[in-house]
Enzyme design. Sequence first.
Site, mmCIF file in Angstrom:
data_model
loop_
_atom_site.group_PDB
_atom_site.id
_atom_site.type_symbol
_atom_site.label_atom_id
_atom_site.label_comp_id
_atom_site.label_asym_id
_atom_site.label_seq_id
_atom_site.Cartn_x
_atom_site.Cartn_y
_atom_site.Cartn_z
ATOM 1 N N ARG A 150 28.283 -27.464 -11.486
ATOM 2 C CA ARG A 150 28.653 -26.891 -12.776
ATOM 3 C C ARG A 150 28.623 -25.367 -12.667
ATOM 4 N NH1 ARG A 150 24.711 -30.914 -13.620
ATOM 5 N NH2 ARG A 150 25.418 -32.723 -14.858
ATOM 6 N N LYS A 174 21.052 -30.086 -15.409
ATOM 7 C CA LYS A 174 20.660 -30.287 -16.798
ATOM 8 C C LYS A 174 19.221 -30.776 -16.881
ATOM 9 C CE LYS A 174 25.186 -31.307 -18.855
ATOM 10 N NZ LYS A 174 25.984 -32.314 -19.596
ATOM 11 N N HIS A 243 34.984 -26.093 -14.904
ATOM 12 C CA HIS A 243 34.568 -27.495 -14.923
ATOM 13 C C HIS A 243 35.649 -28.424 -14.382
ATOM 14 C CE1 HIS A 243 31.055 -29.750 -16.095
ATOM 15 N NE2 HIS A 243 31.810 -30.717 -16.551
ATOM 16 N N ARG A 246 34.951 -29.409 -10.877
ATOM 17 C CA ARG A 246 33.985 -30.508 -10.782
ATOM 18 C C ARG A 246 34.683 -31.848 -10.970
ATOM 19 N NH1 ARG A 246 28.467 -31.473 -11.335
ATOM 20 N NH2 ARG A 246 27.806 -33.070 -12.818
ATOM 21 N N HIS A 269 24.384 -36.674 -11.985
ATOM 22 C CA HIS A 269 24.432 -37.460 -13.216
ATOM 23 C C HIS A 269 23.198 -38.349 -13.321
ATOM 24 C CE1 HIS A 269 29.124 -37.198 -13.423
ATOM 25 N NE2 HIS A 269 28.536 -36.158 -13.976
ATOM 26 N N TYR A 278 35.444 -41.186 -13.497
ATOM 27 C CA TYR A 278 36.323 -40.685 -12.434
ATOM 28 C C TYR A 278 37.067 -41.814 -11.731
ATOM 29 C CZ TYR A 278 33.873 -36.380 -13.375
ATOM 30 O OH TYR A 278 33.347 -35.279 -14.006
#
Length: 332
Positions: A150, A174, A243, A246, A269, A278
């Site tokens: 990111r 995150k 982004h 990514r 994730h 994806y």
Amino acid sequence: MRLQDKLVPYLEYCTYRKELDQKTVKAYRIDLNQYFTFVACEEPDKEKIEEYITELHKKYKQKTVKRKIASVKAYYSYLEENELIKESPFRKIKVKFKENLILPRIIPREEIEHLLNHMYGCLQQASEAVYKYCLRDVAVIELFFATGARVYEISNIRAENVNLNTGLIQLMGKGAKERYVQIGSTSVLNILRKYYAENRAAIKKSGYFFVNGRGNRYTEQSIRLMLKKYTAQAGIERNITPHMFRHSFATYLIEEGVDISCVQRILGHSSIKTTQIYIHVAARKQGQNIWTDEMATNDQNPSYMSYGLGFYEYFQLAEDLGATGVPVVNAG
């Protein structure tokens, strides 16, 4: 007790106990203050809360409505768990959404090639005064392709978290979750080394690996503006955002047959459901049959391979290691 009386300790709980990032805590604060303003009472009843939810649907898109409702529900759960209220009113409120599948936008391969060709051309022609900044910009874009990171992860890489000998980089994702990615591209690693050599003093002083002209951290907004500048110079009409790199990285990994659980770990994730989107993107691309002729052309394109596009070398490394050997480690 007024609902808002416990907002400060709740946000502190989110920051220090749950270790949520500042952007998430800020969103909680905004969402909860909006809720307090709307209900304008100490203990809103079910009807008032339903009215608020309806108002959200009138004003915002589904994704935003979901987040705002989740913020309020989480706050009530906190109050209930700490015995500040008897029961969360959301136990009696059903909130359902019609799930709309919105596929992420990716960057076509020929535009990736065109952008990098342009940036390397700028690097070759750069004067001594701007050479180190051109190196930095190329290094940032190559790192996007090599890691799928990111933009804020790239911006906040600490100098001590980059091993230029082994190619191991620690990213902070995150919720302050750490993960390590291994740069599998020799060309990308060489660019990072050249960049560091040219900017060593500023990097050591700031503590961040990517620095701006004033020696401070190369911010997310500066990276976005840099990308916008180079895409415009290259004559690319598509509005490319950081982004999208990514999304493209993940989609092309799926196309190359890398196991989805490996892609999940590479991207950081927490849930594999997030990564599964994806698969849909890759399927859509295959259905459109966009790249059949292009791949044969790229295999014979000297400039494409001489610039060593990071993620293609990464794909090869992943293939050599096998689906379970993608070089990614989750820390903590």
